[in-house]
Design a protein around this motif. Structure first.
Motif, mmCIF file in Angstrom:
data_model
loop_
_atom_site.group_PDB
_atom_site.id
_atom_site.type_symbol
_atom_site.label_atom_id
_atom_site.label_comp_id
_atom_site.label_asym_id
_atom_site.label_seq_id
_atom_site.Cartn_x
_atom_site.Cartn_y
_atom_site.Cartn_z
ATOM 1 N N GLN A 82 0.862 -1.184 0.054
ATOM 2 C CA GLN A 82 0.041 -0.094 0.071
ATOM 3 C C GLN A 82 0.856 1.273 -0.042
ATOM 4 O O GLN A 82 0.282 2.277 -0.011
ATOM 5 C CB GLN A 82 -0.892 0.074 1.257
ATOM 6 N N ARG A 134 1.784 6.319 -0.175
ATOM 7 C CA ARG A 134 0.377 5.584 -0.095
ATOM 8 C C ARG A 134 -0.545 6.471 -0.994
ATOM 9 O O ARG A 134 -0.401 7.779 -0.678
ATOM 10 C CB ARG A 134 -0.153 5.232 1.207
ATOM 11 N N ALA A 135 -1.721 6.035 -1.421
ATOM 12 C CA ALA A 135 -2.869 6.862 -1.788
ATOM 13 C C ALA A 135 -3.564 7.930 -0.683
ATOM 14 O O ALA A 135 -3.592 7.308 0.477
ATOM 15 C CB ALA A 135 -3.861 6.290 -2.666
ATOM 16 N N GLY A 136 -3.325 9.174 -1.171
ATOM 17 C CA GLY A 136 -4.051 9.888 0.046
ATOM 18 C C GLY A 136 -3.163 10.343 1.043
ATOM 19 O O GLY A 136 -3.223 10.955 2.001
ATOM 20 N N GLY A 176 -2.834 11.595 -9.478
ATOM 21 C CA GLY A 176 -3.709 10.400 -9.445
ATOM 22 C C GLY A 176 -3.793 9.651 -8.106
ATOM 23 O O GLY A 176 -4.842 9.109 -8.048
ATOM 24 N N ASN A 191 -3.762 11.353 -5.179
ATOM 25 C CA ASN A 191 -4.353 12.420 -4.270
ATOM 26 C C ASN A 191 -3.104 12.558 -3.210
ATOM 27 O O ASN A 191 -3.562 12.568 -1.988
ATOM 28 C CB ASN A 191 -5.649 11.908 -3.608
ATOM 29 N N ILE A 242 -8.016 2.039 1.687
ATOM 30 C CA ILE A 242 -7.842 3.224 1.306
ATOM 31 C C ILE A 242 -9.323 4.002 1.206
ATOM 32 O O ILE A 242 -9.219 5.332 1.331
ATOM 33 C CB ILE A 242 -7.491 3.111 -0.283
ATOM 34 N N PHE A 251 -10.228 7.925 0.449
ATOM 35 C CA PHE A 251 -9.793 8.156 -1.020
ATOM 36 C C PHE A 251 -10.297 6.989 -1.911
ATOM 37 O O PHE A 251 -9.526 6.291 -2.436
ATOM 38 C CB PHE A 251 -8.166 8.051 -0.945
ATOM 39 N N THR A 309 -11.132 7.031 -4.788
ATOM 40 C CA THR A 309 -10.734 7.063 -6.230
ATOM 41 C C THR A 309 -9.545 6.262 -6.504
ATOM 42 O O THR A 309 -9.158 5.929 -7.509
ATOM 43 C CB THR A 309 -10.462 8.400 -6.826
ATOM 44 N N ALA A 310 -8.968 5.848 -5.295
ATOM 45 C CA ALA A 310 -7.753 4.885 -5.388
ATOM 46 C C ALA A 310 -8.059 3.512 -4.595
ATOM 47 O O ALA A 310 -7.228 2.757 -4.247
ATOM 48 C CB ALA A 310 -6.687 5.465 -4.498
ATOM 49 N N VAL A 364 -8.722 -0.183 -3.790
ATOM 50 C CA VAL A 364 -7.938 -1.487 -4.379
ATOM 51 C C VAL A 364 -8.901 -2.255 -5.449
ATOM 52 O O VAL A 364 -8.298 -3.259 -6.213
ATOM 53 C CB VAL A 364 -7.323 -2.193 -3.149
#
Lengths: 345, 345
Positions: free
Chosen positions: A235, A258-260, A283, A285, B94, B99, B101-102, B104
């Motif tokens: 992640q 990690r995303a976010g 992409g 965030n 996530i 978030f 939009t990300a 998994v």
């Protein structure tokens, strides 16, 4: 008095110069007790074009107030003080927001008519806002940690603060220099659950483990990214503290975040353009922040931790030299022979 | 059924295609009640290389659940739903961070074997996590505002959310498109004191004033930066919401942001590299964030504001066409003849 000037890459000299004096009513003159060489000093030491005008060097110090201007009301001669590496009035709107390095009346040591701190004494503009008093009679053994509050520790702290480190979070620190190790210690103080230190100098990463790193990744680039992704179950890291300043470190940062998540930078970027589009930050965030640490915002909060022995950030100083030995201090740090050198005038 | 495909720049067609059907137990099929054209659809409409494989278009819709897979337990046939523009399970780590939009297990409409929403019906993967039910019997007059929760309003809202808009703050919105105007409305809902809208289409900035803009700056580039600096007493804007996606808008953003401030981007960047060094972000301790809006995180919170009439974000739809008129819808938006076109199948 003696002070340090840089004339070009590899050319740093201690010279006689005019004594520091009061020029503005808001000034103080501080006699330096300890100063040091900064990782950021190594950038010009590596690349500054040779010239005849020397640049005044040094911006981290603790010392004793020797003189004050007529408008300085909260200090007296003899006060023992810590100076943030940038001066500020600590009263403007920007300072009130906690970003004293962008103070409307602030500035940098060694620029214009303000001297550097790798010297016997220095003029401190906006002294009332800038200087923080330390209680009298502090044990000399604490000097390195007090000096660390002038820049290096609180620069790592700023990274962690902007990264919003909190309990339960995974934090990855890129860079095993003195700032990176300070970021590790700060992340531990803020309760990070896992702290991954990316660095390949075992003596430094060992101190990183002492400061709280739970994992060390010696690989860099794609291999380093793969290791961190594996350590984080695929992640990525909630928070990445980038304490290098070169583009590959930044690229590593967006590869492992990690995303976010947040990339907080305190390594002074040696680049201007870098990826920020869909494939890097957007992409996922990702938040990118950081900058010159407003250490003035943090000194009073962290000072008791040093005075009462809860943290010992001064461990990043692994060598002590005299002011006259400044050229050797720069060389030792540039050669990675010393992590960070403390100077006694 | 009929659905929209793009074959190249300027070439968008409504064609007969296989009916949307359940393929996974977690799917639903939704019959579209309203969909629309997105500002982001205009990027390929302007630049997509011509080809023989059409790209399925459309990702914003409200509609009625027609079929559900065996694993979908929180929906029944006949439910009236809003879909976020990206599907998600809404249960992974996530998604829990907000978030989606990300996610998994998430993805995008119109990619792979998932169809687009400029169509009569669409298969919705991860339907339990993705779709949000709207109470039965909603007045048709509210459909545009419900449709706006699928993307455009909550994309503006995401910008304001990531920018941490709060009472007393000065917010500048760059871009007078439907997302920019939505960002204005969101900033007002979050209590911003001053809202400066940078845009030069009077009919759009007029709607911006209706939505809460306190100032409009028509100038762009250096002149626009100078105007905003003057409006903010030389300090810059606490928060900049960038709703364009082109590099000049980003450059404008770091020119007007206050030290310690935030640039929050929701315009999909049409660039990858951009300035982020000392002269742009780092020196001022600026935070850069934003990304594809996880609107799923916000729909339930904002839905009552729409149902109870406190906000009317559907005002960004200034034209309604039928599905068969999709080519005209794209042209009208590309020519800036329409702000945002709503489609009725």
């Amino acid at each position: 008095m003696r002070a340090t000037f840089m004339y070009g890459a590899g050319d740093v000299r201690v010279e006689q110069t005019a004594d520091a004096v009061i020029r503005q009513p808001t000034d103080a003159v501080v006699r330096i007790v300890r100063s040091c060489v900064c990782g950021s000093d190594l950038h010009p030491f590596g690349s500054m074009p040779a010239g005849t005008d020397g640049a005044a060097m040094g911006h981290e110090f603790i010392g004793v107030v020797e003189e004050i201007g007529s408008a300085v009301t909260n200090l007296v001669r003899g006060d023992f003080v810590i100076s943030p590496f940038a001066y500020c009035d600590n009263t403007c709107d920007i300072c009130k927001d906690g970003f004293q390095t962008a103070c409307v009346n602030g500035g940098w040591y060694g620029l214009g008519d303000v001297g550097g701190a790798q010297a016997e004494a220095v003029r401190v503009p906006q002294a009332s806002g800038t200087l923080v008093k330390v209680p009298a009679g502090v044990d000399e053994a604490l000097y390195p940690s007090l000096l660390a509050l002038s820049d290096v520790y609180l620069t790592g702290y700023h990274a962690a603060f902007m990264g919003k480190v909190q309990p339960g979070r995974t934090v990855t620190v890129i860079g095993d220099g003195a700032v990176g190790l300070s970021a590790v210690l700060s992340a531990r103080q803020m309760g990070a659950e896992h702290i991954i230190l990316m660095g390949r100098h075992t003596d430094r990463t060992d101190l990183g483990r002492t400061f709280g790193a739970t994992h060390v990744v010696a690989e860099r680039g794609e291999e380093g990214v793969a290791q961190v992704m594996e350590l984080t179950g695929g992640q990525g890291s909630h928070i990445v503290l980038e304490a290098v300043g070169h583009l590959p470190a930044y690229e590593q940062a967006y590869g492992i975040v990690r995303a976010g998540g947040v990339i907080s930078r305190v390594g002074v970027p040696q680049y201007e353009d870098a990826p920020v589009g869909f494939g890097s930050l957007f992409g996922k965030n990702v938040t990118l922040n950081g900058g010159p640490a407003p250490v003035r915002a943090y000194i009073e909060e962290v000072l008791p931790d040093v005075l009462e022995g809860r943290i010992d950030p001064g461990q990043v100083f692994d060598r002590t030299l005299t002011l006259d030995e400044v050229p050797a201090a720069y060389r030792a740090m540039a050669d990675r022979d010393a992590l960070k050198v403390q100077l006694i005038p």
